[in-house]
Design an enzyme around this catalytic site. Sequence first.
Site, mmCIF file in Angstrom:
data_model
loop_
_atom_site.group_PDB
_atom_site.id
_atom_site.type_symbol
_atom_site.label_atom_id
_atom_site.label_comp_id
_atom_site.label_asym_id
_atom_site.label_seq_id
_atom_site.Cartn_x
_atom_site.Cartn_y
_atom_site.Cartn_z
ATOM 1 N N ARG A 133 0.833 -1.201 0.000
ATOM 2 C CA ARG A 133 0.000 0.000 0.000
ATOM 3 C C ARG A 133 0.872 1.258 0.000
ATOM 4 O O ARG A 133 2.077 1.197 0.238
ATOM 5 C CB ARG A 133 -0.919 -0.004 1.226
ATOM 6 C CG ARG A 133 -2.002 -1.060 1.184
ATOM 7 C CD ARG A 133 -2.763 -1.167 2.499
ATOM 8 N NE ARG A 133 -1.960 -1.782 3.550
ATOM 9 C CZ ARG A 133 -2.361 -1.972 4.798
ATOM 10 N NH1 ARG A 133 -3.567 -1.574 5.156
ATOM 11 N NH2 ARG A 133 -1.568 -2.545 5.682
ATOM 12 N N TYR B 47 -0.932 4.407 10.757
ATOM 13 C CA TYR B 47 -1.272 3.426 11.779
ATOM 14 C C TYR B 47 -0.045 3.202 12.662
ATOM 15 O O TYR B 47 1.071 3.090 12.165
ATOM 16 C CB TYR B 47 -1.670 2.086 11.151
ATOM 17 C CG TYR B 47 -3.022 2.086 10.470
ATOM 18 C CD1 TYR B 47 -4.182 2.281 11.195
ATOM 19 C CD2 TYR B 47 -3.131 1.873 9.098
ATOM 20 C CE1 TYR B 47 -5.426 2.267 10.579
ATOM 21 C CE2 TYR B 47 -4.362 1.860 8.472
ATOM 22 C CZ TYR B 47 -5.509 2.061 9.213
ATOM 23 O OH TYR B 47 -6.732 2.055 8.594
ATOM 24 N N GLU C 162 -5.682 4.698 13.929
ATOM 25 C CA GLU C 162 -6.606 3.779 14.601
ATOM 26 C C GLU C 162 -7.294 4.370 15.820
ATOM 27 O O GLU C 162 -8.263 3.794 16.324
ATOM 28 C CB GLU C 162 -5.890 2.473 14.991
ATOM 29 C CG GLU C 162 -4.897 2.577 16.128
ATOM 30 C CD GLU C 162 -3.498 2.968 15.665
ATOM 31 O OE1 GLU C 162 -2.572 2.893 16.495
ATOM 32 O OE2 GLU C 162 -3.330 3.351 14.485
ATOM 33 N N ASP D 86 -2.654 -6.882 15.152
ATOM 34 C CA ASP D 86 -2.030 -5.559 15.233
ATOM 35 C C ASP D 86 -2.070 -5.005 16.653
ATOM 36 O O ASP D 86 -1.249 -4.161 17.025
ATOM 37 C CB ASP D 86 -2.732 -4.565 14.298
ATOM 38 C CG ASP D 86 -2.130 -4.592 12.899
ATOM 39 O OD1 ASP D 86 -0.947 -4.924 12.768
ATOM 40 O OD2 ASP D 86 -2.855 -4.271 11.950
ATOM 41 N N HIS E 26 -0.569 1.408 16.299
ATOM 42 C CA HIS E 26 -0.836 0.254 17.168
ATOM 43 C C HIS E 26 0.231 0.137 18.250
ATOM 44 O O HIS E 26 0.839 -0.924 18.467
ATOM 45 C CB HIS E 26 -0.914 -1.034 16.338
ATOM 46 C CG HIS E 26 -1.983 -1.012 15.290
ATOM 47 N ND1 HIS E 26 -3.329 -1.063 15.589
ATOM 48 C CD2 HIS E 26 -1.897 -0.912 13.934
ATOM 49 C CE1 HIS E 26 -4.031 -1.018 14.464
ATOM 50 N NE2 HIS E 26 -3.187 -0.915 13.453
ATOM 51 N N LYS F 131 1.643 1.978 7.343
ATOM 52 C CA LYS F 131 1.992 1.184 8.508
ATOM 53 C C LYS F 131 2.979 1.918 9.407
ATOM 54 O O LYS F 131 3.654 2.860 8.998
ATOM 55 C CB LYS F 131 2.594 -0.158 8.071
ATOM 56 C CG LYS F 131 1.576 -1.092 7.434
ATOM 57 C CD LYS F 131 0.418 -1.413 8.353
ATOM 58 C CE LYS F 131 0.816 -2.301 9.513
ATOM 59 N NZ LYS F 131 -0.323 -2.603 10.425
#
Length: 372
Positions: free
Chosen positions: A15, A94, A118, A270, A96, A75
């Site tokens: 991505r 993101y 998130e 995740d 996490h 990510k």
Amino acid sequence: MIIGVPKEIKPAENRVGMTPAGVLEMTKAGHTVYVQSGAGTGTDFYDEDYEKAGARILPTIEEVYAIADMIVKVKEPIEPEYKLIKENQLLFTYFHFASCEPLTKAMIEQKAICLAYETVETPDRKLPLLVPMSEVAGRMATQEGAKYLERFYGGRGLLLGGVPGVPPAKVLVIGGGVVGTQAAKMASGMGADVTIMDLNIDRLRYLDDVMPENVNTLVPNEMTIREAVKDFDVIIGAVLIPGAKAPKLITRDMLPTMKQGTVLVDVAIDQGGCFETSKPTTHQDPTYIIDDVIHYTVANMPGAVPFTSTLALTNATLPYALQLANKGWQKACNENSALKLGLNIVKGDVVYKGVSEAFDLPYVPVEEILNK
């Protein structure tokens, strides 16, 4: 503002954080966008597409990080990126954090401004930047579960939907949120015998109304889960506590009670995973077996379908990225409560409770930072 879009370097992550259409909107608003060469090739966006949209192409990831005020990616940064991040640099991606202490401590040390997709949360408790990838991951969970039921992969040799005269596989979905709903929808559409669990009775009533007849609902507790796992062929973990570690709902001692070749798909990986035996895997080596139970625990599931995933994600992230670029992160977060909740680490301070509690780190209310 100067925006940087680096190429994702997490294994098998195809991505990209911004599409050419997003670059065009940014440049129309007066911002400068630097894209690393090749950043979009996994999604079939090429350097010339970005250049036509107004981006400037840089050859290396180091140059992108060095020049940008804001990094937009997909990510979380991985170890080779840690030292590239500058003090006061805004990272919009993101993270996490609660599942990765080294990443958390690295971002504290770098004194970056970490705004996590998130945990961006609207007043109605929705997570608009998590939803698109949850939809993708939920649907993929069923696809992968069906695949690994095949005998070639060590599964029970079942066709998920069965055929006339032969019963379908039984699919258990733990969690009735976006991921669980999408997983159950796919599994029911393929003809499986589906049960979905959730603690929220109102949510179960809703799912009971909208799901087809081959979907049943059940309230989870340790006893019902212990009994259920003995009878299901695919078990999909789809629980989420925003910004915090996922609870361990299937424990190690439950595995021997499952049928040989049962497939566990942990979409919560995740956030640390909701199965005690879960550990992150990659698309290159997605599964492992414990007690004859197959575990599929890929930490970036949507990365396998990057075209769908990138478009779905950037449709959601671009309006927020524009606010951050147009107003600066402090003003944007002061004016938009959803963005404010996305702040996890700011200039060395942990400002999100779920992260501070995960690693027993000092917590600073985000209002103290924004009002300085």
